[in-house]
Scaffold this motif. Structure first.
Motif, PDB file in Angstrom:
ATOM      1  N   ALA A 256       0.179   1.193  -8.115  1.00 31.07           N
ATOM      2  CA  ALA A 256      -0.720   2.222  -7.591  1.00 31.07           C
ATOM      3  C   ALA A 256      -2.164   1.724  -7.574  1.00 31.07           C
ATOM      4  O   ALA A 256      -2.889   1.935  -6.603  1.00 31.07           O
TER       5      ALA A 256
ATOM      6  N   LYS B 125       1.119   4.143  -2.798  1.00 36.75           N
ATOM      7  CA  LYS B 125       0.933   5.589  -2.598  1.00 36.75           C
ATOM      8  C   LYS B 125       2.103   6.369  -3.226  1.00 36.75           C
ATOM      9  O   LYS B 125       1.915   7.399  -3.867  1.00 36.75           O
TER      10      LYS B 125
ATOM     11  N   PHE C 254       3.890   8.205   6.429  1.00 34.39           N
ATOM     12  CA  PHE C 254       2.972   7.083   6.223  1.00 34.39           C
ATOM     13  C   PHE C 254       2.615   6.367   7.525  1.00 34.39           C
ATOM     14  O   PHE C 254       1.754   5.494   7.533  1.00 34.39           O
TER      15      PHE C 254
ATOM     16  N   ILE D  84       0.841  -1.202   0.000  1.00 32.51           N
ATOM     17  CA  ILE D  84       0.000   0.000   0.000  1.00 32.51           C
ATOM     18  C   ILE D  84       0.876   1.253   0.000  1.00 32.51           C
ATOM     19  O   ILE D  84       0.658   2.202  -0.760  1.00 32.51           O
ATOM     20  N   VAL D  85       1.912   1.226   0.838  1.00 33.63           N
ATOM     21  CA  VAL D  85       2.820   2.381   0.888  1.00 33.63           C
ATOM     22  C   VAL D  85       3.499   2.568  -0.478  1.00 33.63           C
ATOM     23  O   VAL D  85       3.571   3.677  -1.015  1.00 33.63           O
TER      24      VAL D  85
ATOM     25  N   GLY E  28       1.803   6.270  -6.900  1.00 30.80           N
ATOM     26  CA  GLY E  28       0.786   7.235  -7.327  1.00 30.80           C
ATOM     27  C   GLY E  28       1.346   8.646  -7.381  1.00 30.80           C
ATOM     28  O   GLY E  28       1.073   9.414  -8.310  1.00 30.80           O
TER      29      GLY E  28
ATOM     30  N   ASN F 251      -6.728   1.138   2.752  1.00 32.30           N
ATOM     31  CA  ASN F 251      -6.112   1.914   3.822  1.00 32.30           C
ATOM     32  C   ASN F 251      -5.700   0.977   4.937  1.00 32.30           C
ATOM     33  O   ASN F 251      -5.972  -0.213   4.884  1.00 32.30           O
TER      34      ASN F 251
ATOM     35  N   ALA G 223      -4.909   1.222  -4.538  1.00 29.90           N
ATOM     36  CA  ALA G 223      -5.917   2.281  -4.583  1.00 29.90           C
ATOM     37  C   ALA G 223      -7.091   1.930  -3.674  1.00 29.90           C
ATOM     38  O   ALA G 223      -7.569   0.802  -3.639  1.00 29.90           O
TER      39      ALA G 223
END
Ligand SMILES: [Zn+2]
Ligand SMILES: [Zn+2]
Length: 549
Positions: A87, A16, A42, A12-13, A19, A94, A91
């Motif tokens: 990414a 981000k 983060f 996830i990091v 992205g 969280n 998306a």
């Protein structure tokens, strides 16, 4: 809240950051914030962050330089796809930062980052591909200035070889190399650019070719000829820096005047055995080269000038013993001064740096500027004429001059024009009409009786001359020259600008460049064999240089 495994947390990091790379928050070449800042940003542990960075690195999105930081890589089509993939996967997802067990306070500080020049974003180049890459780490080095710089190097001897070598290694974009000499065996002991097989070839040409070989990105041009008479002032006008690697006073004096007239800085160097000096002259800032001459030196020069045909030939005799080591030291100082000038960094104009290689002492001394120094004159507004030296006659020029400055105005040459040689003994006169630089001393003797003949010379053209139909180049005016004219009140300056592309192009040894994007694939069907043959049509593009860039 669902528990998220550590691997997906790092994904996830990574997503981000990917992205932000896609959104150009972090652009190619830029450094990512320090690890500890990203950890805070983060809210993850350092190890999670490192996994995320590893994922980005493996996908060729960033380059991790150990001990320095992480930098956004130059994106390729493949890495862009990968960025989207990473990414997209992250998306909308969280995570609960509390699932990370390591409190932020425990993150070790690590080494302090190097201070970064705020006006210069730290761009990390690809050191595998970019030959100038490491220079980017110099806080004041500016790639654009270096690559666009135009430097004239006058003299391709021991010093010139060193300066040219340094210039191409530093990636100085455009080099104009001047020398009138050819290579002899003795040059090989102190000229890194020359080879045994070059014997008899032009120094300027060989030096330029080798420069191009060392760094093909550099544009080079050479001129085999005499800097004092064969280079138009328009060439000087378009230089950023002039580096003199000369071995005689006459040439230095000429370069000094040209540089002053065109308001250009020049860097002089001189060597002998283990001694050397380097000095920067900037018009209007401190002493110029002529200011540094002693009374005796001035007298010597004026004695030579009083017998002008002899003066020029004596110049060629001055052979000074030098070593490649002192040439390296002084050539290196000159090159660094030139690099500073290209960057508009402060230089100590009108001072000399002396180096004594026997005692390893180096010291600086200021010269005192001379108030009435004859070199202190800078040309005013220059009118660019769509004319060429080889097709424009004196009459054409006089029309322009008389239109602008009135019928009394005259054209003033930089060097004497020898009109005729007169033998007192035989009472014969031979018309010459050549610039002094093209008339040898031997020619001064009468072919009948051998006596030294009297020279009739002029350096002004009034309009009364019987040879007004002569072209400027036939009278020794070089291409792209800037002519000057005056009346009782003022001077005016005219450049033969139509010569520009012939006189200054920086494209000697430029190889045709095949651009891969330009290769279309043409399909030809062969009806007999019923197969398709692919033919690649290669369009060769000649890289051209805009000389006025
Ligand atoms: Zn001066
Ligand atoms: Zn005679």
């Amino acid at each position: 809240m669902d528990t998220i495994s550590r691997s997906s947390l790092s994904e996830i990091v990574a997503g981000k950051i990917a992205g932000m790379i896609l959104d150009e928050v972090y652009r190619s070449g830029y450094q990512l914030p320090a690890e500890r800042d990203l950890v805070k940003q983060f809210g993850v542990s350092r190890s999670t962050l490192r996994e995320a960075l590893k994922l980005l690195e493996d996908s060729a999105l960033i380059e991790v330089r150990h001990g320095v930081g992480s930098f956004v890589a130059e994106l390729t089509e493949v890495s862009l796809l990968k960025a989207h993939e990473i990414a997209d996967k992250a998306a909308g997802q969280n995570y609960n930062t509390e699932s990370e067990s390591i409190p932020i306070e425990e993150v070790p500080e690590g080494p302090k980052r190097l201070p970064v020049n705020p006006e210069k974003p730290l761009i990390i180049p690809n050191l595998q591909k970019d030959r100038l890459g490491t220079f980017s780490f110099i806080s004041w080095w500016e790639r654009e200035k270096v690559e666009n710089a135009k430097v004239m190097i006058i003299g391709a001897g021991a010093l010139g070889n060193e300066v040219i070598k340094n210039m191409v290694l530093m990636g100085i974009g455009n080099l104009y190399i001047v020398d009138f000499d050819t290579i002899e065996m003795a040059n090989l002991s102190r000229s890194v650019l020359f080879r045994e097989s070059d014997k008899g070839r032009k120094k300027a040409e060989v030096a330029a070719a080798r420069a191009k070989e060392i760094n093909p990105n550099v544009h080079v041009q050479y001129m085999h000829g005499d800097v004092t008479t064969e280079i138009g002032l328009g060439v000087f006008r378009r230089m950023d820096v002039i580096v003199g690697c000369l071995d005689n006073r006459e040439a230095r004096l000429a370069v000094n005047r040209f540089a002053y007239w065109m308001n250009k800085p020049w860097v002089d160097g001189a060597i002998q055995e283990f001694f050397g000096l380097a000095r920067v002259f900037v018009p209007g800032e401190g002493a110029c080269f002529e200011c540094t001459l002693t009374e005796q030196a001035r007298r010597d020069l004026s004695i030579r000038y009083s017998c002008p045909l002899l003066a020029r030939e004596n110049v060629l005799l001055g052979k000074v013993p030098t070593t490649p080591t002192i040439a390296s030291i002084i050539g290196a100082i000159q090159s660094q001064e030139a690099l500073k000038l290209i960057h508009n960094k402060p230089v100590e104009a009108g001072k000399v740096i002396h180096f004594n290689g026997m005692t390893n002492e180096m010291h600086k001394t200021s010269y005192t500027p001379v108030d009435d120094c004859e070199s202190h004159w800078t040309y005013g507004k220059i009118t660019e004429l769509p004319l060429r030296a080889d097709t424009t006659t004196l009459e054409d020029m006089l029309k322009i001059i008389h239109r602008d400055l009135g019928p009394q105005a005259v054209l003033e040459f930089d060097q004497e024009l020898i009109l005729s040689l007169y033998c007192r003994n035989c009472q014969t006169k031979e018309d010459i009409l050549q610039p002094i630089s093209q008339v040898g001393f031997n020619h001064a003797h009468c072919p009948s009786c051998g006596m030294l003949r009297e020279t009739e010379m002029t350096h002004t053209i009034t309009g009364e001359e019987p040879f007004l139909n002569r072209t400027l180049s036939s009278l020794g005016i070089p291409k792209l020259h800037i002519l000057r004219a005056y009346n009782a009140d003022q001077y005016a300056f005219y450049e033969l600008t139509a010569d520009l592309e012939n006189a200054l192009h920086f494209s000697h040894f430029q190889k045709p460049v095949i651009k891969l994007g330009d290769i279309p694939v043409i399909k030809i069907s062969n009806p007999e064999e019923k197969t398709v043959i692919k033919v690649r049509e290669t369009r060769i593009k000649i890289e051209s240089d805009d000389p006025d860039q």
